[in-house]
Motif scaffolding. Structure first.
Motif, PDB file in Angstrom:
ATOM      1  N   ARG A 159     -10.257  47.888  72.843  1.00 22.36           N
ATOM      2  CA  ARG A 159     -10.009  47.543  74.241  1.00 22.36           C
ATOM      3  C   ARG A 159      -9.402  48.711  74.995  1.00 22.36           C
ATOM      4  O   ARG A 159      -9.773  48.993  76.135  1.00 22.36           O
ATOM      5  CB  ARG A 159      -9.086  46.320  74.337  1.00 22.36           C
ATOM      6  CG  ARG A 159      -8.734  45.921  75.769  1.00 22.36           C
ATOM      7  CD  ARG A 159      -9.990  45.623  76.575  1.00 22.36           C
ATOM      8  NE  ARG A 159     -10.517  44.313  76.286  1.00 22.36           N
ATOM      9  CZ  ARG A 159     -11.703  43.866  76.686  1.00 22.36           C
ATOM     10  NH1 ARG A 159     -12.507  44.682  77.356  1.00 22.36           N
ATOM     11  NH2 ARG A 159     -12.118  42.659  76.404  1.00 22.36           N
ATOM     12  N   ASP A 175     -10.945  47.192  89.656  1.00 21.96           N
ATOM     13  CA  ASP A 175     -12.341  47.374  89.251  1.00 21.96           C
ATOM     14  C   ASP A 175     -12.484  47.384  87.723  1.00 21.96           C
ATOM     15  O   ASP A 175     -13.485  46.897  87.181  1.00 21.96           O
ATOM     16  CB  ASP A 175     -12.891  48.674  89.822  1.00 21.96           C
ATOM     17  CG  ASP A 175     -13.067  48.603  91.334  1.00 21.96           C
ATOM     18  OD1 ASP A 175     -13.332  47.496  91.841  1.00 21.96           O
ATOM     19  OD2 ASP A 175     -12.922  49.634  92.002  1.00 21.96           O
ATOM     20  N   ALA A 177     -10.587  45.696  85.700  1.00 24.28           N
ATOM     21  CA  ALA A 177     -10.437  44.289  85.315  1.00 24.28           C
ATOM     22  C   ALA A 177     -11.750  43.535  85.499  1.00 24.28           C
ATOM     23  O   ALA A 177     -12.165  42.754  84.633  1.00 24.28           O
ATOM     24  CB  ALA A 177      -9.324  43.638  86.140  1.00 24.28           C
ATOM     25  N   ARG A 178     -12.414  43.774  86.615  1.00 23.64           N
ATOM     26  CA  ARG A 178     -13.695  43.107  86.876  1.00 23.64           C
ATOM     27  C   ARG A 178     -14.753  43.554  85.885  1.00 23.64           C
ATOM     28  O   ARG A 178     -15.539  42.746  85.387  1.00 23.64           O
ATOM     29  CB  ARG A 178     -14.149  43.404  88.301  1.00 23.64           C
ATOM     30  CG  ARG A 178     -13.325  42.718  89.386  1.00 23.64           C
ATOM     31  CD  ARG A 178     -13.745  43.187  90.765  1.00 23.64           C
ATOM     32  NE  ARG A 178     -13.040  42.481  91.825  1.00 23.64           N
ATOM     33  CZ  ARG A 178     -13.092  42.827  93.112  1.00 23.64           C
ATOM     34  NH1 ARG A 178     -13.840  43.871  93.490  1.00 23.64           N
ATOM     35  NH2 ARG A 178     -12.405  42.134  94.003  1.00 23.64           N
ATOM     36  N   LEU A 180     -14.419  44.613  82.863  1.00 19.20           N
ATOM     37  CA  LEU A 180     -14.165  44.183  81.479  1.00 19.20           C
ATOM     38  C   LEU A 180     -13.837  42.694  81.381  1.00 19.20           C
ATOM     39  O   LEU A 180     -13.519  42.203  80.286  1.00 19.20           O
ATOM     40  CB  LEU A 180     -13.020  45.017  80.887  1.00 19.20           C
ATOM     41  CG  LEU A 180     -13.266  46.534  80.824  1.00 19.20           C
ATOM     42  CD1 LEU A 180     -12.048  47.237  80.241  1.00 19.20           C
ATOM     43  CD2 LEU A 180     -14.508  46.847  79.999  1.00 19.20           C
ATOM     44  N   PHE A 181     -13.874  41.990  82.519  1.00 17.42           N
ATOM     45  CA  PHE A 181     -13.621  40.543  82.552  1.00 17.42           C
ATOM     46  C   PHE A 181     -12.237  40.202  81.991  1.00 17.42           C
ATOM     47  O   PHE A 181     -12.084  39.293  81.168  1.00 17.42           O
ATOM     48  CB  PHE A 181     -14.713  39.788  81.780  1.00 17.42           C
ATOM     49  CG  PHE A 181     -16.097  40.051  82.286  1.00 17.42           C
ATOM     50  CD1 PHE A 181     -16.555  39.447  83.462  1.00 17.42           C
ATOM     51  CD2 PHE A 181     -16.933  40.921  81.615  1.00 17.42           C
ATOM     52  CE1 PHE A 181     -17.833  39.711  83.937  1.00 17.42           C
ATOM     53  CE2 PHE A 181     -18.213  41.191  82.089  1.00 17.42           C
ATOM     54  CZ  PHE A 181     -18.663  40.584  83.261  1.00 17.42           C
ATOM     55  N   ILE A 182     -11.243  40.968  82.450  1.00 15.56           N
ATOM     56  CA  ILE A 182      -9.855  40.703  82.078  1.00 15.56           C
ATOM     57  C   ILE A 182      -9.014  40.749  83.346  1.00 15.56           C
ATOM     58  O   ILE A 182      -9.497  41.129  84.410  1.00 15.56           O
ATOM     59  CB  ILE A 182      -9.320  41.733  81.053  1.00 15.56           C
ATOM     60  CG1 ILE A 182      -9.464  43.163  81.598  1.00 15.56           C
ATOM     61  CG2 ILE A 182     -10.033  41.597  79.721  1.00 15.56           C
ATOM     62  CD1 ILE A 182      -8.944  44.238  80.674  1.00 15.56           C
ATOM     63  N   SER A 183      -7.751  40.379  83.253  1.00 16.50           N
ATOM     64  CA  SER A 183      -6.885  40.366  84.428  1.00 16.50           C
ATOM     65  C   SER A 183      -6.309  41.759  84.692  1.00 16.50           C
ATOM     66  O   SER A 183      -6.257  42.609  83.793  1.00 16.50           O
ATOM     67  CB  SER A 183      -5.737  39.379  84.226  1.00 16.50           C
ATOM     68  OG  SER A 183      -4.854  39.852  83.222  1.00 16.50           O
TER      69      SER A 183
END
Length: 217
Positions: A159, A175, A177-178, A180-183
């Motif tokens: 990660r 960007d 976060a978006r 990698l689909f995480i916060s």
């Protein structure tokens, strides 16, 4: 006549943005048997033009400073010179001895890396050595390279590596976060761990160190 006396001189181009430094080097090298300064340049662009004018095989070695003011720096100039067919060897002569500077110069194709604090005889020897295609390093530089080879690279999680790659693309936390689909909070947590492992405090520092440590593709 001895074999050494009959040997052709090493043809050198001096590349340094300070005219006084070039004049001093030219005077110093004039006292060295078997070394001939055939040209000089005050910038990376001028060095490339001089080498082009001399043609393939017209020069044996470029004595290159790393900091050349505006325009191409010594590292990029070295990369372009060593990529030329029949281009000259490059021996870096600088006051900078950081790991990053040394690594970039060597990766750009420099045959040697010398510090300006060296004694004249050591400079003469390094010029002849580098012109023959053999590695010429100041003792402190050789020590740094050996230490880097022995030091293990930082171990990043998958990660953390993902985030580092996004960071190298210039993406901000949102960007990343978006992508990698995480916060964003998770991104910030991972960035803190990445900084700690790489020994840096900024995003640009993390990217630079990751490239230096070959942690990025």
């Amino acid at each position: 006549m001895s074999a050494d006396a009959a040997a052709p001189s090493v043809r050198v181009l001096l590349c340094d943005d300070h005219a006084v430094v070039r004049a001093g080097l030219r005077a110093l090298l004039a006292s060295a048997p078997g070394i001939e300064v055939v040209a000089e340049a005050g910038s990376g662009e001028e060095a490339l033009a001089r080498v082009a004018a001399l043609g393939p095989g017209g020069l044996d070695l470029v004595l290159m400073d790393l900091q050349l003011g505006a325009g191409l720096d010594g590292t990029e100039t070295t990369r372009r010179l060593t990529a030329l067919p029949g281009g000259p060897r490059v021996l870096v002569l600088t006051t900078y001895d950081t790991d990053a500077d040394i690594t970039r110069a060597v990766e750009a194709g420099a045959t040697g890396y010398l510090l300006k604090a060296e004694q004249p005889d050591d400079l003469f020897h390094a010029i002849r050595t580098a012109a023959e295609g053999r590695t010429a390093l100041s003792p402190p530089v050789a020590g740094r390279l050996m230490a880097r080879m022995r030091a293990p690279r930082p171990a990043l999680t998958d990660r953390e590596s993902d985030i580092l790659r996004q960071l190298a693309r210039g993406l901000g936390n949102r960007d990343i976060a978006r992508a990698l689909f995480i916060s964003e909070a998770t991104v910030k947590t991972h960035l803190g761990r990445i900084y700690a492992k790489l020994g840096v405090e900024t995003r640009s520092g993390a990217v630079a160190m990751a490239k230096e440590q070959r942690l990025l593709p």
